[in-house]
Design a protein around this motif. Structure first.
Motif, mmCIF file in Angstrom:
data_model
loop_
_atom_site.group_PDB
_atom_site.id
_atom_site.type_symbol
_atom_site.label_atom_id
_atom_site.label_comp_id
_atom_site.label_asym_id
_atom_site.label_seq_id
_atom_site.Cartn_x
_atom_site.Cartn_y
_atom_site.Cartn_z
ATOM 1 N N TRP A 237 -0.896 -10.913 11.457
ATOM 2 C CA TRP A 237 -2.134 -11.102 11.749
ATOM 3 C C TRP A 237 -2.971 -9.742 12.439
ATOM 4 O O TRP A 237 -4.036 -9.626 11.998
ATOM 5 C CB TRP A 237 -2.137 -11.984 12.555
ATOM 6 N N GLU B 288 6.289 -15.286 4.969
ATOM 7 C CA GLU B 288 5.533 -14.653 6.054
ATOM 8 C C GLU B 288 3.983 -15.204 6.089
ATOM 9 O O GLU B 288 3.334 -15.753 7.062
ATOM 10 C CB GLU B 288 5.423 -13.120 6.357
ATOM 11 N N CYS B 289 3.796 -15.204 4.918
ATOM 12 C CA CYS B 289 2.119 -15.849 4.610
ATOM 13 C C CYS B 289 2.232 -17.225 4.966
ATOM 14 O O CYS B 289 1.295 -17.893 5.689
ATOM 15 C CB CYS B 289 1.930 -15.729 3.139
ATOM 16 N N SER C 56 3.336 -5.353 1.552
ATOM 17 C CA SER C 56 2.636 -6.671 1.649
ATOM 18 C C SER C 56 3.607 -7.696 2.144
ATOM 19 O O SER C 56 4.922 -7.903 1.788
ATOM 20 C CB SER C 56 2.391 -6.929 0.141
ATOM 21 N N PRO C 57 3.095 -8.500 2.916
ATOM 22 C CA PRO C 57 3.776 -9.689 3.500
ATOM 23 C C PRO C 57 4.310 -10.710 2.338
ATOM 24 O O PRO C 57 3.823 -10.819 1.419
ATOM 25 C CB PRO C 57 2.799 -10.383 4.202
ATOM 26 N N ILE D 84 -4.032 -13.043 2.377
ATOM 27 C CA ILE D 84 -3.145 -12.157 3.000
ATOM 28 C C ILE D 84 -2.346 -11.088 2.391
ATOM 29 O O ILE D 84 -2.203 -9.989 2.660
ATOM 30 C CB ILE D 84 -2.238 -13.048 3.749
ATOM 31 N N ARG D 85 -2.051 -11.675 1.091
ATOM 32 C CA ARG D 85 -1.043 -10.698 0.282
ATOM 33 C C ARG D 85 -1.979 -9.414 -0.433
ATOM 34 O O ARG D 85 -1.319 -8.537 -0.408
ATOM 35 C CB ARG D 85 -0.523 -11.448 -0.849
ATOM 36 N N ILE E 99 -9.603 -15.890 6.217
ATOM 37 C CA ILE E 99 -8.233 -16.533 6.143
ATOM 38 C C ILE E 99 -8.586 -17.711 7.185
ATOM 39 O O ILE E 99 -8.274 -18.962 6.887
ATOM 40 C CB ILE E 99 -7.079 -15.782 6.713
ATOM 41 N N ILE F 45 -3.225 -17.301 1.384
ATOM 42 C CA ILE F 45 -2.146 -16.592 1.167
ATOM 43 C C ILE F 45 -2.385 -15.380 0.281
ATOM 44 O O ILE F 45 -2.007 -14.306 0.267
ATOM 45 C CB ILE F 45 -1.062 -17.541 0.408
#
Length: 60
Positions: free
Chosen positions: A6, A46-47, A41-42, A33-34, A17, A30
């Protein structure tokens, strides 16, 4: 909220998000985030964890 993923996300991604979390749109959140440009990349785990943390933080 202390979360390395974050904290590393750009402000624009965080705003998007949070909007998706409020809609309970996990898959799109997600994806954001990715695709936010973090290296590495998470992972999906994690996402999913971040989504759950944001939902809790936003009162959901």
């Amino acid at each position: 909220m202390e979360n390395g993923v974050w904290d590393a996300l750009p402000t624009e991604a965080r705003d998007e998000i949070d909007a998706l979390v409020r809609k309970n749109d996990r898959m799109h959140a997600i994806k954001v985030i990715r695709e936010a440009g973090l290296d590495p990349s998470p992972g999906l785990g994690e996402c999913f964890a971040l989504f759950a943390e944001r939902r809790a933080a936003l009162g959901g």
